[in-house]
Design an enzyme around this catalytic site. Structure first.
Site, PDB file in Angstrom:
ATOM      1  CG  ASP A  30      -7.365  -8.655   8.941  1.00 29.93           C
ATOM      2  OD1 ASP A  30      -7.476  -7.426   9.115  1.00 29.93           O
ATOM      3  OD2 ASP A  30      -6.562  -9.377   9.600  1.00 29.93           O
ATOM      4  CB  ILE A  31      -2.993 -11.552   7.587  1.00 37.31           C
ATOM      5  CG1 ILE A  31      -2.051 -12.704   7.288  1.00 37.31           C
ATOM      6  CG2 ILE A  31      -2.600 -10.845   8.863  1.00 37.31           C
ATOM      7  CD1 ILE A  31      -0.636 -12.249   6.941  1.00 37.31           C
ATOM      8  CG  ASN A  86      -9.727  -0.062  14.518  1.00 36.29           C
ATOM      9  OD1 ASN A  86     -10.797   0.106  15.081  1.00 36.29           O
ATOM     10  ND2 ASN A  86      -9.255  -1.272  14.239  1.00 36.29           N
ATOM     11  CD  GLN A  93      -4.677   4.192  11.705  1.00 41.75           C
ATOM     12  OE1 GLN A  93      -5.090   5.160  12.349  1.00 41.75           O
ATOM     13  NE2 GLN A  93      -4.351   4.264  10.429  1.00 41.75           N
ATOM     14  CB  SER A  94      -1.598  -2.033  14.055  1.00 38.95           C
ATOM     15  OG  SER A  94      -2.366  -2.829  13.173  1.00 38.95           O
ATOM     16  CG  HIS A  99      -6.865  -0.454   7.410  1.00 41.60           C
ATOM     17  ND1 HIS A  99      -5.763   0.306   7.746  1.00 41.60           N
ATOM     18  CD2 HIS A  99      -7.211  -1.121   8.530  1.00 41.60           C
ATOM     19  CE1 HIS A  99      -5.460   0.108   9.017  1.00 41.60           C
ATOM     20  NE2 HIS A  99      -6.327  -0.755   9.524  1.00 41.60           N
ATOM     21  CG  LEU A 100     -14.509   0.445   5.754  1.00 40.59           C
ATOM     22  CD1 LEU A 100     -14.732   1.445   6.884  1.00 40.59           C
ATOM     23  CD2 LEU A 100     -15.422   0.776   4.572  1.00 40.59           C
ATOM     24  CG  HIS A 101     -11.075  -3.445  10.073  1.00 41.74           C
ATOM     25  ND1 HIS A 101     -10.235  -4.508  10.341  1.00 41.74           N
ATOM     26  CD2 HIS A 101     -10.388  -2.333  10.431  1.00 41.74           C
ATOM     27  CE1 HIS A 101      -9.094  -4.055  10.845  1.00 41.74           C
ATOM     28  NE2 HIS A 101      -9.160  -2.735  10.907  1.00 41.74           N
TER      29      HIS A 101
HETATM   30  P1  5GP Z   1      -5.791  -1.944  12.296  1.00 39.25           P
HETATM   31  O1  5GP Z   1      -5.428  -2.643  13.573  1.00 39.25           O
HETATM   32  O2  5GP Z   1      -4.693  -1.006  11.838  1.00 39.25           O
HETATM   33  O3  5GP Z   1      -7.145  -1.295  12.286  1.00 39.25           O
HETATM   34  O4  5GP Z   1      -5.908  -3.092  11.216  1.00 39.25           O
HETATM   35  C1  5GP Z   1      -4.816  -3.634  10.558  1.00 39.25           C
HETATM   36  C2  5GP Z   1      -5.271  -4.963  10.062  1.00 39.25           C
HETATM   37  O5  5GP Z   1      -4.365  -5.400   9.076  1.00 39.25           O
HETATM   38  C3  5GP Z   1      -5.299  -6.047  11.153  1.00 39.25           C
HETATM   39  O6  5GP Z   1      -6.609  -6.570  11.261  1.00 39.25           O
HETATM   40  C4  5GP Z   1      -4.272  -7.050  10.671  1.00 39.25           C
HETATM   41  O7  5GP Z   1      -4.647  -8.389  10.937  1.00 39.25           O
HETATM   42  C5  5GP Z   1      -4.175  -6.775   9.186  1.00 39.25           C
HETATM   43  N1  5GP Z   1      -2.874  -7.038   8.610  1.00 39.25           N
HETATM   44  C6  5GP Z   1      -1.670  -6.664   9.105  1.00 39.25           C
HETATM   45  N2  5GP Z   1      -0.683  -7.072   8.295  1.00 39.25           N
HETATM   46  C7  5GP Z   1      -1.289  -7.719   7.250  1.00 39.25           C
HETATM   47  C8  5GP Z   1      -0.781  -8.361   6.083  1.00 39.25           C
HETATM   48  O8  5GP Z   1       0.419  -8.425   5.813  1.00 39.25           O
HETATM   49  N3  5GP Z   1      -1.702  -8.918   5.252  1.00 39.25           N
HETATM   50  C9  5GP Z   1      -3.042  -8.863   5.502  1.00 39.25           C
HETATM   51  N4  5GP Z   1      -3.847  -9.448   4.617  1.00 39.25           N
HETATM   52  N5  5GP Z   1      -3.549  -8.255   6.597  1.00 39.25           N
HETATM   53  C10 5GP Z   1      -2.675  -7.695   7.460  1.00 39.25           C
END
Ligand code: 5GP
Ligand code: ZN
Length: 113
Positions: A30-31, A86, A93-94, A99-101
């Site tokens: 994760d970034i 999420n 969820q963004s 995706h599974l964290h």
């Molecule tokens: P969500 O909030 O949708 O459950 O998780 C999205 C995740 O993707 C976040 O933890 C965010 O830091 C990660 N993320 C968003 N953009 C990028 C990217 O360009 N590269 C990587 N490696 N992770 C990303």
């Protein structure tokens, strides 16, 4: 899907720190890590989220969990880690490619925020 961030990461169009790949899945760091281990495990097939998953995706969803368990074993974080999906903007969820964290390597509080 050419306009999907995670499809573009799978295709190598956007760089990522890949940690694992097989026929069905791709995993990368994760970034914006929330813990010493914060890895995202995603299906290569574009599925927007858990709400959009179909009955035929059941083995794939299980496979994502087993990849997370394998990575956790390899990282030595089996004392306690969490796999998180999420689902929907209200849960944070963004990115709308399922995706599974995998989060671990520190004490994790409960309930999550
Ligand atoms: P969500 O909030 O949708 O459950 O998780 C999205 C995740 O993707 C976040 O933890 C965010 O830091 C990660 N993320 C968003 N953009 C990028 C990217 O360009 N590269 C990587 N490696 N992770 C990303
Ligand atoms: Zn996608």
């Amino acid at each position: 899907m050419s306009d999907c961030l995670f499809c573009r990461i799978i295709a190598g169009e956007i760089p990522s720190k890949k940690v694992y790949e097989d026929e069905q899945t791709f995993a990368f760091e994760d970034i914006n890590p929330q813990a010493p281990t914060h890895t995202l495990i995603i299906p290569k097939k574009h599925i927007a989220g858990l709400k959009e998953a179909k009955p035929e995706d059941d083995a794939l969803l299980g496979h994502l969990q087993l990849v997370a368990a394998k990575l956790a074993r390899e990282r030595g974080i089996e004392n306690g880690y969490r796999t998180v999906l999420n689902v929907g903007p209200g849960a944070g969820q963004s990115v709308f490619h399922l995706h599974l964290h995998l989060i671990g390597g520190r004490k994790l509080g409960w309930p999550p925020g």
